[in-house]
Design an enzyme around this catalytic site. Sequence first.
Site, PDB file in Angstrom:
ATOM      1  CB  ALA A  57      -0.911  -0.004   1.228  1.00 21.80           C
ATOM      2  CB  VAL A  83       4.508   1.048   4.386  1.00 23.24           C
ATOM      3  CG1 VAL A  83       4.458   2.529   4.012  1.00 23.24           C
ATOM      4  CG2 VAL A  83       3.529   0.737   5.516  1.00 23.24           C
ATOM      5  CE  LYS A  84       4.509   0.206  -4.511  1.00 23.97           C
ATOM      6  NZ  LYS A  84       3.734  -0.075  -5.751  1.00 23.97           N
ATOM      7  CB  ALA A  85       8.427   4.781   1.143  1.00 20.01           C
TER       8      ALA A  85
END
Length: 216
Positions: A57, A83-85
Amino acid sequence: MQIFLDTANLEEIRVAARWGILSGVTTNPTLLARERGAGFEETIKEIAGLVDGPISAETVSEDADGMVAEGVEYAGWHSNVIVKAPSTPAGLEAVSRLREKGIRCNVTLVFNANQALFAALAGAFVVSPFLGRLDDISHDGMDLIREIAAVFEMNPEIETRILAASIRHPRHVVESALAGAHIATCPFNVLEQSMAHPLTDRGIRSFLADWESRKA
């Protein structure tokens, strides 16, 4: 190699999950925007009910504080959320801080080996080199996969996994595996194309015809 589905379409996920090959799902703001009327949190939670594996996400903030706040929220939706960064200085800071909180991260939009190495050092769970977008500008995306894999192999303390993204066609899947990627995330149409072959279709028709002929 593991196969992830790159989509936010729940029906595509249901179908691929029934094949028994799906280990996770990646999403991004573009994919989520295509599913009009679907809430972000609701969609992620529904995906978690279909696939028992990592679900990426993506954050939309451009500063580290915002990414961390979003990441903490996303991780609270389900234990499988990754978590996508982005591969930026702010993204690295966010990944480092989220790792300290026990939250796994996917560093996305990786286009060179330095970005992948720095993401790994910051504590990324996976890094996502974008093959198709490199191919679009006449660079060989597979060279990047091979380079990242070689760097990681020479540094055994790195446990970060390589996730081949921006997959455009079936050859990208097998070539990614041969180049050293641990995961390939594919659009649904690429999964379908990967299972299509005219000789398979011809063989099925031939077998069925032979079977029917014995009844005559």
